[in-house]
Design a protein around this motif. Structure first.
Motif: not given
Length: 1492
Positions: A357-375
């Motif tokens: 996005m334009t305004n600070y902090p310039h990152i509006q949304i962060a989406e995190i997901s594991f593609l497969q179950p971690p070890v």
């Protein structure tokens, strides 16, 4: 010299910063870095604790609608006084700085705004955001874009340098310049060419390389060694801070989650080691939108990895290690146990998506997901620690079990396709993640056509559960017993955040089960994003789906109210938010300190806090163990309808598990004071009821523009008018009795919001019924929808639906804002032939009706004042729906604040029917004043929510604006809506209070059944009065529930005007008595009257109904039917095709004189078909007709005797006359419902009672006490006994009211009528009369019957009567297919003191089957036969049939026995009779003997 000056200037800057509240760290320049770090770390304790994360989910909201006043324990001024010695007040205003700032220092104030005409950044320079002008400028812009796109880069652009060279060379040649100039031109062209070619090759190479990189990025991974190198160095600095942050957060969670029996749980050791996590590889997806960054990261963490470690790093190496200390026991008797987790190994591949996005902090949304179950791997040693610890992962199956549990927990959160979302914009903006951005109002009206069957058979008990995206349940309605078309009428409020508006609202319909889990009937979904276009959606109908199949519909309304935010004005400045009294309060309990330890058992506290709003628990903080200074940081949000009167109470208690939790301290503060304290930066409040203790809390006010949706809705809402419904007829209705060989018994009921407001009569065995009924239905809004439902009347079971059709009020009325007197106006009269809708989309039959709207007068002062409530009113019950709230209903318990009792109470504004689960599972369901609870066929009213009286300091409720009329002027209005507030009552039994108006049998309003004999209803209902001067109000107490057979334990009747004179705008008590006047009950009522100018048709007037007395005088010149030139004439009178009277036959005469009289109730003079038919009696054959005449009753003058001579019509013309004399007494003729029919009865209003003239009973009051001695039913309005022009009735002449079941009407015998006797039967307190002391002979003549079951044409009823007195029983002969049978059979019985009643049974004769009982009746003998100085030994009786329909006529003749045979000792015993017909078996008719 310069150094001291600079030093003094720097000290001045430090002093100024400290005065402003900032913490300034100064260091010795010669100190080591370790010393500087230690000095800076001294302020670590000043850092605030980390708040607990809250799920970003919609939730039910607690609604504050006011309540009884709560006195605040503190004010804003008290805060300063609570500050102890050694504490300084914060300076709210910084001191003025007079010194000049240091050159190059940051500016003190905000920077000046950049002018609009500056062009800063590529977007401003390119002008892509510049709006395109309209008109010619817009067309020029489109043409320019087209030319640039189509022709830019063509050959003539590239040939420009050639044209330049030719033109320049020609110019130099013409003006004779030298060769030197030509070489200069050639040099310029060559330089341009080489430069352009170099740029072209570089651009082409970059484009090719960029495309190759994009393909490689999408298909190949790249290393991140540079980032890992940075992490190796940064980890050593950041790991201690990260570990400290984790410990401070986890310790709070462990303190809250400590189970019973465990003293405490703490992390004694926590480190992630010296080995930093690594990013093994990265893959980037370049083909995304410009503001989206999508990457796949392969990460790993292994603190025990020794690869790539130097010798120095190996010496200082630390592995990951977590030690959890658990202390078991209580107080000093505790034992510690250490659980060790070390050598943690973690690896996995995650996908990271960033939205820029334009305004600070310039990152509006962060989406995190594991593609497969971690070890995940680790060493877990619960016993023994480092030295003797045993890794329990070596136990077979345990490691995989723990790993599966971890995956099961993390899977729904962040395993693909699920994502874990971080809204960085909201997190860094300071707005809490769980903060609401608006309120969603959901009004669930009803559901219909639910197709489901309970397990084991039966109709489901449905209710609706609300959730977002089918996640956690937010609210639910009450369930409705056995109803496929339930009406809920409940309103719920949900808090929504910014993301919820892009999700789906899920309405799950479930079947309530008492002893097993509820069964899902289906779900309905609605996209909340549709509210962004239109925030209010009414009448939403959504299909309920189950396994992809439709199984019903849900009808509801939605309204979204966003939080008001500052808007920019024309000058670009933010305008202030408008002040509203309705809004959301976000209350945060931060922490407490210095709590009073004297109230602790072991000088150790486990404190928690409760927040109460008007005596209701709305929030409870977690419990912190073993601390006197808990840090909760716990937030609660609730809806407030009146900010000025809101008082918040907080109590802090010590949790003691199985023992009662004592209160350590408490406080109560007004919301306005709390918000003012926040503005003054004051958030510490002293606690009351304790020696020491302070609470830190703050509140945030979020205004809402929804005052009309919350405030004032609990007050009674006056009607905007009435709808006049003329229900004519129906055709081809559904036959639900086809399987039994019969036909439906249809009637129409008019419902609104699931409440039955009006009904027609029942038409028996008819699929094409004609009602021709006019009903009036009060309506309260243009959005109201009436349901006209055809029902099949059932004798023993619940009535069955035959279908319905709908009528919207908006089709009949419109708003008329210009007229203050009548703000609503009719549109047009509506004539409609509506199809009757069955379940689903099928139709069967047509309903013909007409409807028109009549506006009501906009009268001022139609609201009812608040009244007190019972404790149980927080969760009212009815027979069809019950509370099924989930969660902890702690708010229903009595809350005590160290001697100050806070019991649940509610205000007049508690109209909003919030769910029982609203706001963390507690709340109260309240409905509108006119709304009623119950199933689809209920006539019960929930009424106004009971409300506690407000303090005198509370702001008064604004009075309704409208037309003001005095009571005298108001009572001159003949027609209008009668609104009655049933406040309370002292009852002889638990019962429902019913209100009946005029001649209606069906209650216009019914309360819920009282839970005790001391009733607290506070419910409002309505009825329509057509003519106030002639109207009647009937109050009665019904012990049974709605839908069951009536059991009236008390009633009271009074004229409508007299009723209003006593309770119009004021409370009045009325005394209701039972039939025997043995038990009395008191009810307290208040009434309002809203005039509605209705023009009545003549047949609607109450003067159109009444009692008609007919004197049959004689006949002249009759037709000769016998051979001797004479006839044996008698006359038969019929009313509406029902035989009402038959005279005696006169033998051998053409000029008979009868001199007989009878009285008949006439429901409508205008519509009456009154006929007389004269016949010739024949002993052997059928009786011959001598002529008939039609009698017009419409032109009769009330109370005036009219004599008429009627010409008799014969097949051969006019022959003979008959002379009659009639007197019509206007009277309300009540409709009486009896099982499968509704017929007309005289409502205990007769011209004679056992020979007593009716004038003798005039002036008799039907009630006492506060009601006064008002007369009723004789058109002498508002006169007491003293005011009546009739002579006072002596006490011995007052006749008690005849019991309503069975209904019997004695008639005068010929002998008494001729002699003018005025004797009457003596009736004892039981209403059964006084039996004789001797035996006598009773001759019972079964004359005829009318109005029997099966009155439709073609029914083959063969009726006969079984009559029983004592143990002797006789039967009449059956009449072949007669619907108005005549028997004229006489039976003789011996009666004595033990014989009180005559039992009758009407049966249908069957040749090959068992005889069917059609109806029965019971007649009190000595109520109609009187023995004494003035005996009444003969009486004609009309008896009302029970368990069926119709009337039966008997003649009773009594003869005294002789002295020798009449004594009790000498009278022989009656032999035992054969088995009675009352066992439903047939018997042969018995001929009476002489012994009888």
């Amino acid at each position: 010299m310069a150094e001291p000056v600079a030093r003094g200037t720097l000290d001045a800057v430090h002093a100024r910063d400290e005065d402003l509240g900032g913490k300034v760290h100064t260091f010795n320049p010669d100190a080591s870095p370790e010393q500087k770090a230690a000095l800076a770390g001294q302020a670590k304790g000043q850092l605030s604790s980390v708040t607990n994360g809250a799920p970003k989910e919609a939730r039910g909201i607690k609604l504050d609608t006011g309540g009884p006043p709560v006195q605040p324990t503190i004010k804003v001024e008290d805060i300063d006084e609570s500050i102890g010695d050694g504490e300084k007040k914060a300076e709210t205003t910084p001191p003025k700085i007079t010194e000049q700032p240091i050159p190059g220092a940051l500016p003190d104030g905000p920077a000046y705004a950049i002018p609009d005409w500056y062009r800063v950044g590529w977007r401003a320079v390119s002008g892509i955001d510049r709006p395109v002008a309209d008109g010619e400028e817009r067309d020029r812009h489109i043409i320019s874009m087209f030319i640039d796109d189509m022709y830019y880069g063509q050959w003539y652009h590239n040939a420009g340098i050639i044209v330049f060279a030719v033109v320049t060379t020609y110019f130099l040649t013409v003006f004779r310049f030298g060769w030197g100039w030509l070489f200069i031109v050639l040099a310029v062209c060559a330089t341009y060419y080489s430069t352009s070619m170099r740029r072209l090759r570089r651009a082409a190479r970059d484009d090719i390389q960029r495309e190759l990189i994009k393909n490689r990025l999408a298909s190949e991974h790249e290393s991140a060694d540079w980032l890992n190198n940075f992490l190796d160095r940064f980890w050593l600095i950041y790991e201690p801070i990260l570990s400290s942050t984790i410990v401070s957060s986890v310790d709070q969670v462990l303190s809250i989650s400590t189970p019973t029996g465990v003293d405490s749980m703490r992390l004694s050791t926590f480190t992630l080691g010296t080995k930093a996590p690594r990013i093994d590889k990265v893959r980037t997806f370049p083909r995304t939108a410009d503001d989206i960054v999508l990457m796949d990261w392969a990460i790993s963490f292994n603190s025990s990895d020794l690869a790539d470690s130097t010798s120095l790093q190996l010496v200082n190496k630390v592995n990951s290690k977590i030690v959890l200390e658990i202390r078991i026991g209580r107080g000093v008797a505790t034992a510690g146990m250490h659980i060790l987790v070390e050598n943690i190994v973690f690896s996995g591949e995650m996908r990271v998506k960033l939205k820029l996005m334009t305004n600070y902090p310039h990152i509006q949304i962060a989406e995190i997901s594991f593609l497969q179950p971690p070890v995940l791997d680790y060493s877990l040693k619960p016993i023994g620690g480092d030295t003797f610890g045993f890794d329990i992962n070596n136990i077979p199956g345990l490691s995989s079990f723990i790993r599966d549990q971890v995956h099961a927990t993390l899977g729904p959160m962040m395993y693909d396709p699920n994502v874990f979302t971080l809204n960085l914009e909201q997190m860094l903006s300071g707005t809490p993640l769980d903060s609401a951005t608006g309120v969603l109002q959901i009004k669930i009206t009803s559901a219909r056509d639910l197709k489901a069957v309970k397990f084991g058979g039966g109709v489901p008990d449905p209710y609706v559960s609300l959730s977002i995206e089918h996640r956690v349940e937010l609210a639910r309605t009450r369930f409705k017993r056995s109803s496929p078309n339930p009406h809920f009428g409940s309103t719920h409020y949900l808090l929504l955040n910014s993301t919820n508006l892009h999700e789906t609202l899920t309405l799950s319909v479930l079947d309530h089960n008492d002893h097993r889990n509820d069964t899902e009937l289906g779900t309905a979904s609605y996209e909340l994003s549709q509210l962004l276009d239109d925030a209010t959606r009414e009448g939403i109908i959504v299909k309920v789906l189950k396994d992809g199949k439709e199984c019903g519909e849900v009808i509801f309304d939605l309204s979204y109210f966003p939080v008001l935010t500052p808007a920019k004005g024309p000058d670009g400045q933010l305008e202030p938010v408008p002040e509203t009294s309705v809004g959301i309060v976000r209350l945060i309990l931060h922490q407490a300190k210095e709590l009073d330890l004297s109230k602790a058992l072991t000088r150790d506290l486990n404190p928690f806090a409760k927040v109460l709003l008007h005596h209701q628990l709305i929030h409870k903080t977690p419990t912190f163990r073993h601390t006197a200074s808990p840090v909760w940081e716990s937030a609660a949000e609730f809806l407030v309808s009146d900010r000025s009167s809101c008082v918040i109470a907080v109590k802090i208690a010590d949790e003691r598990d199985m023992l009662k939790d004592p209160v350590i301290g408490f406080l109560s503060v007004r919301l306005d004071d709390l918000l003012k304290a926040k503005e003054q930066q004051r958030d510490w409040f002293p606690l009351s009821g304790c020696k020491t203790g302070k609470l830190r809390m703050s509140a945030e006010w979020k205004p809402l523009a929804m005052a009309g949706s919350v405030q004032g809705a609990a007050a009674y809402t006056p009607p905007i008018g009435v709808v006049r419904l003329w229900i004519k007829e129906a055709s081809d209705v559904k036959n639900v009795e086809a399987a039994l060989g019969g036909k439906s018994d249809p009637y129409i009921r008019v419902q609104m919001n699931g409440i039955t407001l009006a009904r027609t009569e029942v038409i028996n065995n008819n699929l094409n019924p004609k009602w021709d009924a006019i009903v009036y239905v009060p309506v309260h809004a243009l959005s109201d929808v009436m349901v006209l439902e055809a029902m099949d009347y059932q004798n023993l079971t619940k009535d069955r639906t035959l279908g319905y059709c709908e009528l919207a009020v908006k089709d009949l009325a419109k708003q008329n804002a210009e007229d203050m007197k009548y703000p609503f106006a009719p549109i047009a009269k509506l004539e409609r032939e509506a199809s009757i809708r069955l379940q689903g989309n099928t139709f069967k039959g047509k309903l013909h009706y007409a409807a028109e709207f009549v506006p009501a007068l906009n009268l001022a002062g139609t609201t009812f004042p608040a009244a007190g409530t019972e404790l149980d009113d927080s969760a009212p019950r009815d027979g069809s729906g019950e509370d099924i709230a989930s969660g902890d209903e702690s708010s229903s318990d009595e809350e005590s604040l160290d001697g100050i009792t806070i019991a649940p109470s509610y205000s007049l504004k508690d109209d909003v029917p919030t769910s029982p689960t609203t706001a963390n599972g507690d709340g109260s369901a309240k409905e509108k004043a006119h709304r009623k609870k119950g199933s689809v066929d209920s006539t019960r009213s929930t009424g106004t929510a009971a409300a506690a009286k407000k303090s005198e300091t509370m702001p008064p409720v604004p009075e309704q604006v409208g037309v003001e009329l005095s009571q005298e002027e108001l009572l001159k209005q003949q027609s209008g809506v009668l609104a009655v507030n049933a406040i309370s009552g002292e009852l002889c039994k638990k019962a429902r209070l019913e209100l009946l108006v005029d001649e209606s049998y069906w209650p216009s309003f019914s309360t819920e059944r009282a839970r005790s004999t001391t009733a607290r209803w506070d419910q409002v209902g309505e009825g329509f009065i057509r003519e106030l001067d002639f109207g009647r109000v009937w109050l009665r107490l019904n012990e049974n529930e709605e839908g069951m057979k009536d059991d009236i334990i008390g009633d009271f009747k009074i004229e409508a005007k007299a009723f209003l004179e006593q309770c119009l705008g004021k409370e009045a008590e009325f005394i209701l008595t039972d039939q025997n006047s043995r038990r009395t009950s008191k009810v307290k009522l208040m009434a309002k009257y809203i005039p509605v100018p209705v023009t009545l048709e003549p047949r609607e007037s109450i003067t159109n109904m009444g009692l008609l007395r007919v004197d049959v005088l004689g006949a002249r010149d009759l037709l000769a039917a016998d051979r001797g030139g004479t006839s044996d004439p008698y006359a038969i009178f019929t009313l509406n095709d029902q035989k009402v009277y038959k005279t005696e036959k006169k033998m051998k005469t053409l000029t008979p004189t009868w001199d007989e009289n009878f009285t008949v109730p006439v429901p409508s003079r205008v519509a009456a078909q009154f006929k007389v038919e004269v016949k010739d009696w024949d002993q052997l054959g059928n009786d011959d007709p001598l002529g008939f005449a039609t009698i017009n009753l419409a032109d009769l003058e009330p109370f005036e005797s009219t004599e008429r001579t009627l010409s008799l019509q014969t097949p051969k013309g006019t022959k003979g006359t008959i002379t009659i004399k009639m007197v019509f007494n206007p009277e309300i003729v009540a409709r009486t419902r009896k099982n499968t029919s509704t017929f007309i009865a005289a409502g205990r209003a007769m011209t004679q009672v056992g020979g007593l003239p009716f004038s003798a009973i005039k002036g008799t009051a039907h009630g006492v006490g506060a009601v006064g001695s008002k007369t009723f039913g004789l058109l002498r309005k508002n006169k007491t006994i003293e005011e009546s022009d009739e002579l006072p009735v002596p006490a011995s002449a007052v006749v008690p009211e005849i019991p309503s079941t069975p209904f019997s009407q004695p008639a005068v015998t010929d002998a008494l009528a001729a002699s003018g006797a005025t004797s009457y039967p003596i009736v004892d307190a039981s209403g059964k009369g006084t039996p004789p002391t001797e035996f006598g002979t009773l001759r019972v003549t079964v004359v005829s019957a009318k109005g029997l079951v099966g009155a439709a044409a073609g029914d083959g009823v063969k009726p006969y009567v079984s009559i029983k007195v004592g143990k002797k029983e006789h039967q009449t002969k059956h009449v072949h297919k007669a619907l108005t049978p005549e028997w004229n059979e006489q039976f003789v019985f011996t009666v004595g003191p033990d014989n009180q009643t005559i039992s009758l049974a009407l049966l249908d004769h069957k040749t090959l089957a068992k005889d069917k009982v059609l109806a029965d009746a019971e007649i009190q003998i000595w109520q109609h036969i009187r023995l004494g100085a003035t005996p009444v030994l003969s009486s004609d009786v009309w008896a009302e049939l029970r368990n069926g329909s119709g009337l039966i006529q008997l003649r009773l003749d009594y003869e005294k026995a002789s002295s020798t045979n009449g004594s009790l000792a000498s009278h022989p015993r009656t032999p035992l009779s054969s088995p009675s017909r009352f066992n439903l078996s047939r018997r042969t008719a018995t001929t009476p003997s002489q012994d009888d």
